[in-house]
Design a protein around this motif. Structure first.
Motif, PDB file in Angstrom:
ATOM      1  N   GLU A 181     -56.842  17.958 -62.012  1.00 51.89           N
ATOM      2  CA  GLU A 181     -57.354  17.585 -60.688  1.00 51.89           C
ATOM      3  C   GLU A 181     -58.832  17.207 -60.734  1.00 51.89           C
ATOM      4  O   GLU A 181     -59.281  16.345 -59.988  1.00 51.89           O
ATOM      5  CB  GLU A 181     -57.152  18.751 -59.702  1.00 51.89           C
ATOM      6  CG  GLU A 181     -55.705  19.022 -59.354  1.00 51.89           C
ATOM      7  CD  GLU A 181     -55.087  17.880 -58.553  1.00 51.89           C
ATOM      8  OE1 GLU A 181     -55.820  17.255 -57.759  1.00 51.89           O
ATOM      9  OE2 GLU A 181     -53.886  17.625 -58.734  1.00 51.89           O
ATOM     10  N   THR A 182     -59.599  17.877 -61.590  1.00 54.48           N
ATOM     11  CA  THR A 182     -61.036  17.596 -61.679  1.00 54.48           C
ATOM     12  C   THR A 182     -61.310  16.150 -62.060  1.00 54.48           C
ATOM     13  O   THR A 182     -62.303  15.546 -61.626  1.00 54.48           O
ATOM     14  CB  THR A 182     -61.695  18.532 -62.718  1.00 54.48           C
ATOM     15  OG1 THR A 182     -61.357  19.885 -62.408  1.00 54.48           O
ATOM     16  CG2 THR A 182     -63.206  18.362 -62.722  1.00 54.48           C
ATOM     17  N   GLY A 183     -60.446  15.577 -62.869  1.00 53.87           N
ATOM     18  CA  GLY A 183     -60.672  14.218 -63.346  1.00 53.87           C
ATOM     19  C   GLY A 183     -60.105  13.137 -62.452  1.00 53.87           C
ATOM     20  O   GLY A 183     -60.316  11.944 -62.700  1.00 53.87           O
ATOM     21  N   LYS A 184     -59.380  13.511 -61.377  1.00 54.51           N
ATOM     22  CA  LYS A 184     -58.739  12.509 -60.526  1.00 54.51           C
ATOM     23  C   LYS A 184     -59.719  11.538 -59.866  1.00 54.51           C
ATOM     24  O   LYS A 184     -59.438  10.343 -59.762  1.00 54.51           O
ATOM     25  CB  LYS A 184     -57.859  13.189 -59.471  1.00 54.51           C
ATOM     26  CG  LYS A 184     -56.514  13.644 -60.028  1.00 54.51           C
ATOM     27  CD  LYS A 184     -55.551  14.033 -58.931  1.00 54.51           C
ATOM     28  CE  LYS A 184     -54.172  14.321 -59.540  1.00 54.51           C
ATOM     29  NZ  LYS A 184     -53.188  14.704 -58.503  1.00 54.51           N
ATOM     30  N   PRO A 185     -60.893  11.986 -59.388  1.00 55.69           N
ATOM     31  CA  PRO A 185     -61.842  11.014 -58.813  1.00 55.69           C
ATOM     32  C   PRO A 185     -62.285   9.959 -59.833  1.00 55.69           C
ATOM     33  O   PRO A 185     -62.458   8.790 -59.484  1.00 55.69           O
ATOM     34  CB  PRO A 185     -63.022  11.894 -58.373  1.00 55.69           C
ATOM     35  CG  PRO A 185     -62.431  13.236 -58.168  1.00 55.69           C
ATOM     36  CD  PRO A 185     -61.365  13.373 -59.193  1.00 55.69           C
ATOM     37  N   VAL A 186     -62.453  10.398 -61.077  1.00 54.57           N
ATOM     38  CA  VAL A 186     -62.851   9.452 -62.124  1.00 54.57           C
ATOM     39  C   VAL A 186     -61.720   8.459 -62.386  1.00 54.57           C
ATOM     40  O   VAL A 186     -61.952   7.249 -62.506  1.00 54.57           O
ATOM     41  CB  VAL A 186     -63.222  10.196 -63.433  1.00 54.57           C
ATOM     42  CG1 VAL A 186     -63.595   9.199 -64.520  1.00 54.57           C
ATOM     43  CG2 VAL A 186     -64.360  11.169 -63.179  1.00 54.57           C
TER      44      VAL A 186
END
Length: 417
Positions: A181-186
Motif C-alpha cells: 500500500e505504501t508504494g501505491k501513490p508512486v
C-alpha cells in the motif's frame, strides 16, 4: 489469425493510405535511394537527418522502458510470476539464438558463398580492421556482466544503456510490489506518466520519414549500389538465410501459437520500416513495446521480454556471424573441419549477447569470435567490411521479428514448441 486477434486486441481504425506512417516511410526511402544514386555528394551530406532521428528515439527509450517495466512488475500480485516470465524469456532467447547459429552453419556449408575467391590472407590490409580489433580485445565475460550494474541510478538513464536501465527498472518494480500500500501513490504517478510519454513517442515518430530519407540517401550516396557486386554471393546468402529462419523457424513457432508470421509482419510493418531505413533496431523499440501491449501482451511481459531480447536475443546477428566467419574461411581457403565449425558456433553465442550496446556491433562480435576461435584468419574481415552496412538492416529486422514472436509466445504461456 493476426497477433492482435490472438491476444485479444481490437483492430485500429483505418487511415487513408498517404496518412499511414509506413507509406510515408516507404516514399522517403524511395526518394533517399534516388538522391543517393543520382547525387551521391548530396546524399552523403544528408547523414545528419538520419542521425538526428536516431538521437530523438534514443532520448525516449530509457523513460519508456522504466515506466513499462516498473509499473508492470509493481502490478503483479505474485513476484514469482516475474521469475517465471523471465525464465520463459531466457529459454526462448537461448533456444532461438542457437537455432539461428545452426541455420547459418548449415546454409554456409551447403552454399559456400566464399568458395572460389582464392584470397591470400597476406594480401589483405589489416589496418582496415584495426579499430574493430581493439574493440574486440576490450570485450570480456566479466566486463559484460559488470557493466549491467550502473555506476549510479542517474548514470543508467544518462548513458541510455538498455541493460542498465532494465536492471534498475526490474529492481525498482520489485521494490514497489514488495512495499504494498505504501508504494501505491508512486505506482499511480508512474502509470499516469505513461500516457504523456507514449504521446511523445507518437510525436517523435512523425519525424521517421525525414530520418529514413536522410539515412538511405547517405548509405546509397557513400557506398553506392555497385559496391555489393563483388561480394553479392555473401549478401544474397545472408538475406536468404535470414528469410529461411524467419519464415521457416519463426513461422513454425507462430503457427504453433495460433497466428502466422505473415500476419505479424503486416501488424509490425511500421516498426520494420523504421528499422530498415536508419538500420537501427533501437528506432523501433518504443513503438514496438506499445504495439505489443496493444496486441494484448501484459505490460510486465512486454517490459521484460522486449528490452531483454534487444541484448540477449539477436538471431540476425548470430546468423551473420556464422555466415561471415565461414565465408572468410572459404574465401581464404582455410580448412575448417566440422569440429571447428561447431566450436565456432559455441563461442559465437557469448559475444552476441549485449551486442546492441556496441558501435559496429556485428563486426565487433565477429572479431571477438575470430579471436577466441582463430580457425579463420582475422585479417579476412577486410573482405566484408565494404558490405557490412548492407547486411546490418537485415540483421536488425531479423532481431526485431524474433523478439516480437518471443513476446507473443511468452504472453500466451510459453508455447515455443
Amino acid at each position: 489469425m493476426s497477433p492482435a486477434q490472438v491476444c485479444g486486441a481490437s483492430p485500429a481504425p483505418r487511415k487513408p493510405f498517404c496518412a499511414k506512417l509506413y507509406a510515408q516511410v516507404l516514399a522517403a526511402i524511395a526518394l533517399g535511394v534516388a538522391i543517393g544514386y543520382f547525387y551521391p555528394g548530396t546524399g552523403e551530406s544528408l547523414k545528419p537527418l538520419g542521425d538526428a532521428f536516431i538521437k530523438l528515439v534514443k532520448m525516449i527509450i530509457a523513460p519508456v522502458m522504466f515506466l513499462t517495466i516498473a509499473t508492470g512488475i509493481a502490478g503483479m500480485n505474485d513476484l514469482h510470476k516475474v521469475g517465471r516470465v523471465a525464465g520463459k524469456a531466457m529459454v526462448y532467447f537461448l533456444t532461438f539464438s542457437t537455432l539461428a547459429l545452426i541455420v547459418g552453419l548449415i546454409v554456409a556449408n551447403v552454399v559456400q558463398p566464399g568458395a572460389g575467391l582464392n584470397v591470400g590472407p597476406a594480401s589483405l590490409d589489416v589496418q582496415a580492421v584495426n579499430t574493430y580489433a581493439a574493440k574486440a580485445h576490450e570485450q570480456s565475460v566479466t566486463g559484460f556482466l559488470m557493466n549491467i550494474i550502473p555506476p549510479t541510478i542517474v548514470g543508467a538513464f544518462a548513458e541510455g544503456d538498455i541493460l542498465q536501465v532494465l536492471f534498475f527498472s526490474v529492481l525498482f518494480g520489485m521494490a514497489l510490489a514488495m512495499v504494498g500500500e505504501t508504494g501505491k501513490p508512486v505506482v499511480s504517478f508512474l502509470q499516469a506518466l505513461i500516457a504523456p510519454v507514449f504521446k511523445l513517442v507518437g510525436i517523435l515518430m512523425k519525424a521517421a520519414p525525414i530520418g529514413a530519407f536522410g539515412a538511405m540517401a547517405f548509405t546509397i550516396g557513400k557506398y553506392g549500389i555497385g559496391s555489393v557486386v563483388n561480394l553479392a554471393m555473401l549478401v544474397a546468402t545472408f538475406y536468404f538465410t535470414a528469410l529461411l529462419f524467419v519464415f521457416g523457424v519463426l513461422g513454425a513457432v507462430c503457427r504453433y501459437n495460433g497466428f502466422s508470421i505473415c500476419s505479424l509482419i503486416r501488424y509490425m510493418k511500421e516498426e520494420l520500416l523504421l528499422v530498415l531505413a536508419p538500420s537501427s533496431s533501437e528506432a523501433a523499440l518504443p513503438s514496438l513495446m506499445e504495439k505489443m501491449e496493444k496486441a494484448g501482451a501484459r505490460r510486465s511481459v512486454v517490459g521484460l521480454v522486449i528490452p531483454g531480447g534487444y541484448s540477449f536475443n539477436l538471431d540476425g546477428t548470430n546468423i551473420y556471424m556464422t555466415l561471415a566467419a565461414l565465408f572468410i574461411a572459404q574465401a581464404t581457403n582455410t580448412d575448417l573441419s566440422i569440429g571447428g565449425s561447431i566450436l565456432l558456433l559455441l563461442f559465437a553465442m557469448l559475444p552476441s549477447k549485449g551486442a546492441d550496446r556496441i558501435t559496429g556491433a556485428g563486426f565487433v562480435t565477429l572479431a571477438v569470435t575470430l579471436f577466441v576461435v582463430p580457425t579463420a584468419p582475422f585479417v579476412g574481415m577486410t573482405l566484408i567490411l565494404s558490405v557490412d552496412d548492407f547486411m546490418f538492416a537485415c540483421r536488425a529486422l531479423t532481431n526485431l521479428l524474433s523478439n516480437a514472436v518471443g513476446t507473443l509466445v511468452v504472453a500466451r504461456g510459453g508455447r515455443a514448441g
